[in-house]
Scaffold this active site. Structure first.
Site, short mmCIF file in Angstrom:
data_model
loop_
_atom_site.label_atom_id
_atom_site.label_comp_id
_atom_site.label_asym_id
_atom_site.label_seq_id
_atom_site.Cartn_x
_atom_site.Cartn_y
_atom_site.Cartn_z
N PHE A 1 37.69 41.03 29.39
CA PHE A 1 38.36 41.27 30.66
C PHE A 1 38.09 42.71 31.08
O PHE A 1 38.43 43.65 30.38
CB PHE A 1 39.86 40.99 30.58
CG PHE A 1 40.47 40.89 31.94
CD1 PHE A 1 40.33 39.73 32.69
CD2 PHE A 1 41.13 41.97 32.51
CE1 PHE A 1 40.84 39.64 33.97
CE2 PHE A 1 41.66 41.89 33.79
CZ PHE A 1 41.52 40.72 34.52
N GLU B 1 30.37 39.35 45.65
CA GLU B 1 31.53 39.19 44.76
C GLU B 1 31.53 40.28 43.69
O GLU B 1 30.48 40.83 43.35
CB GLU B 1 31.44 37.82 44.05
CG GLU B 1 32.45 36.80 44.56
CD GLU B 1 33.88 37.07 44.10
OE1 GLU B 1 34.35 38.23 44.15
OE2 GLU B 1 34.54 36.10 43.72
N ASP B 2 32.71 40.57 43.18
CA ASP B 2 32.81 41.54 42.10
C ASP B 2 32.26 40.97 40.80
O ASP B 2 31.44 41.59 40.13
CB ASP B 2 34.28 41.99 41.93
CG ASP B 2 35.28 40.85 41.86
OD1 ASP B 2 34.88 39.66 41.84
OD2 ASP B 2 36.50 41.13 41.83
#
Ligand code: IMP
Ligand code: MG
Length: 174
Positions: free
Chosen positions: A150, A97-98
């Site tokens: 983010f 997964e990232d």
């Protein structure tokens, strides 16, 4: 709204860490072979770089998921948008997964591969944001633990942009 991207992890730092992860995984699976499950689209860049640095036999396949919701928050509900082409029964699966954020995606996927009778299931995430965890998942291999921001680049997007940046950056909304 426009945004600016500030570098958090350079390409050199990422490459060095991925090389270490590749060596660790190769050691842990000595004498075995690995089935890498790359979660599209975000993990594609990381999974390819990682696969190149694993020295035991590797099969790679791709899966796409979506966690419903808009903007930068996951809703907790995971859907498979594209399934694997190959079966995983009896294989040593590593889900790549990232980023692990709420943990919902990896939690859901690890259960799926156990149901499909994989020989073993481990998880590898390029980035971990532990502050945002909603479900407890045990990630076996983590590239970098990062604060709650983010991030984009190296496969990660904001609104489908910035995946191609060779580094990890923090999005600053102006
Ligand atoms: P989880 O199911 O909440 O752990 O979320 C995993 C997915 O949310 C990742 O595979 C990403 O696609 C997306 N995501 C979570 N945090 C970020 C971020 O900081 N930047 C870009 N995508 C993110
Ligand atoms: Mg995404």
């Amino acid at each position: 709204m426009s945004e600016k991207v500030n570098i958090m992890l350079s390409e050199e730092e990422l490459t060095q860490r991925i090389t270490e992860l590749g060596a660790q995984i190769s050691k842990d699976y000595e004498g075995e072979s690995i089935f890498l499950v790359c979660i599209l689209k975000g993990a594609a860049f990381f999974a390819c770089e990682l696969a190149k640095r694993i020295t035991v036999p590797v099969t790679i396949d791709f899966m796409a998921t979506s966690s419903y919701g808009s903007g930068t928050v996951s809703s907790g509900e995971v859907q498979i948008k594209k399934d694997l082409d190959l079966g995983v029964e009896g294989r040593n699966v590593i889900i790549v997964e990232d980023i692990i954020d709420s943990g919902n995606t990896l939690n859901y996927l690890s259960n799926i591969f156990r149901d499909r009778r994989a020989k073993s299931v481990k998880m590898c995430a390029m980035l971990d944001k532990p502050e945002r965890r909603e479900v407890d998942v045990n990630v076996d291999y983590i590239g970098f633990t990062i604060p709650d921001a983010f991030v984009v680049g190296y496969g990660l997007d904001y609104d489908q942009k910035y995946r191609n940046l060779p580094y990890i950056g923090v999005v600053e909304f102006e």
